[in-house]
Design a protein around this motif. Structure first.
Motif, short mmCIF file in Angstrom:
data_model
loop_
_atom_site.label_atom_id
_atom_site.label_comp_id
_atom_site.label_asym_id
_atom_site.label_seq_id
_atom_site.Cartn_x
_atom_site.Cartn_y
_atom_site.Cartn_z
N GLU A 2 10.76 54.42 -28.95
CA GLU A 2 9.49 54.42 -28.23
C GLU A 2 9.72 54.24 -26.73
N GLN A 3 10.66 53.37 -26.37
CA GLN A 3 10.95 53.15 -24.95
C GLN A 3 11.52 54.41 -24.32
N THR A 4 12.41 55.08 -25.02
CA THR A 4 13.00 56.32 -24.48
C THR A 4 11.94 57.38 -24.27
N LYS A 5 11.04 57.49 -25.25
CA LYS A 5 9.96 58.46 -25.12
C LYS A 5 9.06 58.12 -23.95
N ALA A 6 8.73 56.84 -23.78
CA ALA A 6 7.87 56.43 -22.67
C ALA A 6 8.55 56.64 -21.33
N LEU A 7 9.85 56.37 -21.25
CA LEU A 7 10.58 56.57 -20.00
C LEU A 7 10.66 58.05 -19.65
N ASN A 8 10.87 58.88 -20.66
CA ASN A 8 10.90 60.32 -20.40
C ASN A 8 9.55 60.82 -19.89
N LEU A 10 7.56 59.10 -18.10
CA LEU A 10 7.37 58.58 -16.75
C LEU A 10 8.23 59.32 -15.71
N GLU A 11 9.24 60.03 -16.14
CA GLU A 11 10.17 60.68 -15.21
C GLU A 11 9.48 61.60 -14.20
N PRO A 12 8.55 62.46 -14.61
CA PRO A 12 7.90 63.34 -13.60
C PRO A 12 7.20 62.57 -12.49
N PHE A 13 6.61 61.44 -12.84
CA PHE A 13 5.90 60.65 -11.82
C PHE A 13 6.88 59.95 -10.89
N LEU A 14 8.05 59.57 -11.43
CA LEU A 14 9.07 59.00 -10.55
C LEU A 14 9.57 60.04 -9.56
N ALA A 15 9.65 61.27 -10.01
CA ALA A 15 10.08 62.34 -9.10
C ALA A 15 9.04 62.61 -8.01
N LEU A 16 7.77 62.46 -8.37
CA LEU A 16 6.71 62.72 -7.40
C LEU A 16 6.61 61.64 -6.33
N THR A 17 7.17 60.46 -6.58
CA THR A 17 7.09 59.40 -5.57
C THR A 17 7.83 59.78 -4.29
N LYS A 18 8.79 60.65 -4.40
CA LYS A 18 9.55 61.06 -3.21
C LYS A 18 8.67 61.81 -2.21
N SER A 19 7.69 62.48 -2.74
CA SER A 19 6.78 63.23 -1.86
C SER A 19 5.50 62.47 -1.55
N GLN A 32 -2.76 58.98 -11.95
CA GLN A 32 -2.26 60.01 -12.86
C GLN A 32 -1.30 59.41 -13.90
N ALA A 33 -0.45 58.51 -13.47
CA ALA A 33 0.55 57.92 -14.39
C ALA A 33 -0.13 57.05 -15.43
N THR A 34 -1.12 56.28 -15.01
CA THR A 34 -1.78 55.39 -15.97
C THR A 34 -2.77 56.13 -16.87
N SER A 35 -3.15 57.35 -16.50
CA SER A 35 -4.05 58.14 -17.34
C SER A 35 -3.32 59.02 -18.33
N ASN A 36 -2.03 59.22 -18.12
CA ASN A 36 -1.26 60.08 -19.02
C ASN A 36 -1.15 59.42 -20.39
N THR A 43 7.49 49.81 -15.02
CA THR A 43 8.31 48.99 -14.12
C THR A 43 9.05 49.85 -13.11
N GLU A 44 9.66 50.96 -13.57
CA GLU A 44 10.41 51.83 -12.66
C GLU A 44 9.53 52.41 -11.57
N LEU A 45 8.30 52.80 -11.98
CA LEU A 45 7.37 53.32 -10.97
C LEU A 45 6.92 52.22 -10.03
N LEU A 46 6.71 51.03 -10.58
CA LEU A 46 6.24 49.91 -9.76
C LEU A 46 7.27 49.49 -8.73
N GLN A 47 8.54 49.66 -9.00
CA GLN A 47 9.60 49.21 -8.10
C GLN A 47 9.97 50.22 -7.01
N THR A 48 9.41 51.39 -7.04
CA THR A 48 9.74 52.39 -6.01
C THR A 48 9.19 51.95 -4.65
#
Length: 296
Positions: A2-8, A10-19, A32-36, A43-48
């Motif tokens: 379940e964690q792997t699926k949830a992290l996968n 979240l990956e697109p949103f982590l990529a969007l933080t760069k822009s 967008q991330a919390t509505s998906n 946590t990964e998104l929160l720490q960016t």
């Protein structure tokens, strides 16, 4: 899994933080991330750096707090600060209630319909059942509904909640306490096992001693029976030998003794006084007969 699926997810949103160079772009990314429907860890998104920079924006700092609540908070904590936080859309409200259910499930006494209805901001028991069913289908919990007793029975929870800052020391203390209880339980189990083994060994020794004593008594009784049987057999044999010897002597010499006994009896009879009616001649004849018998 379940964690792997949830992290996968979240990956697109982590990529969007760069822009997401502006505060509004970062805030929209949080929405967008919390509505998906597939994202449950944040946590990964929160720490960016781009998301953390929202704390410096007076207009959008509330989105950072909203993401923190989605990461490790509950619907009740959102309801407490709802006046200062952005409103939730339907997808966000459902997800936050589902995540809150994972936290509430740690305390089984909070799993009554009434407690869940109050803690999750639901209006009726039917809404509680619908939420639990959605969490089950999402793979967040394994649960059963108990409408008769108005309770929810949760057997397992997916590890999809992030750790609150400062939660590690308390978690370590809880783990140490749990480890100490396990050690104490193991010691008690070892003592019980040793006691059971000692009792079993004692029963075995007692049974062995009883069996040996029984076998000894049986052997003594058998020997005693053989001795009595031997004595009886010897007595019977002696009597049989005596009879055989008596018969043997009777054939060779004891016959004459028996005849002599008969003669004695005859002599006793013949020596009786004669009756008055007998003549003198009869007496004389009987005297001759006695004399002739004595000679024989």
């Amino acid at each position: 899994m379940e964690q792997t699926k949830a992290l996968n997810a979240l990956e697109p949103f982590l990529a969007l933080t760069k822009s997401a160079t502006s505060a509004r772009a970062a805030a929209n990314l949080i929405t967008q991330a919390t509505s998906n429907p597939n994202t449950y860890v944040f946590t990964e998104l929160l720490q960016t750096p781009q998301i953390q920079a929202l704390s410096q924006s007076s207009e959008h700092a509330s989105y950072l707090k909203l993401l923190e609540i989605f990461s490790y908070g509950t619907y009740a904590s959102y309801h407490t600060l709802s006046t200062t936080l952005p409103p939730l859309n339907d997808a966000q409200a459902l997800k936050l209630r589902q995540l809150s259910l994972l936290t509430i499930a740690k305390s089984p006494h909070n799993l009554t319909y009434e407690a869940l209805q109050h803690g999750l901001g639901l209006h009726n028991p039917r809404a509680v059942e619908d939420l639990v069913i959605s969490a089950v289908y999402a793979g967040l919990v394994d649960a059963q509904l108990d409408p008769r007793n108005a309770r929810v029975h949760i057997s397992s929870v997916s590890p999809l909640r992030d750790l609150e800052p400062g939660a590690v020391p308390s978690m370590l203390n809880a783990l140490r306490e749990w480890s100490a209880r396990c050690s104490t339980t193991l010691v008690d189990l070892d003592e019980q096992i040793a006691s059971i083994k000692a009792a079993a060994a004692k029963r075995h020794n007692n049974k062995k001693a009883w069996t040996e004593q029984l076998a000894k008594l049986v052997e003594e009784e058998r020997v005693s029976d053989q001795g009595v049987h031997t004595q009886r057999h010897g007595a019977m044999l002696n009597r049989a030998l005596a009879r055989m010897q008596g018969q043997r002597f009777g054939k060779r010499g004891s016959g004459s003794l028996d005849a002599g006994a008969e003669d004695d009896e005859a002599m006793d009879v013949d020596e009786d006084e004669p009756d008055d009616g007998e003549s003198t001649n009869g007496a004389g004849n009987s005297g001759k007969k006695r004399a002739s018998r004595r000679k024989l």
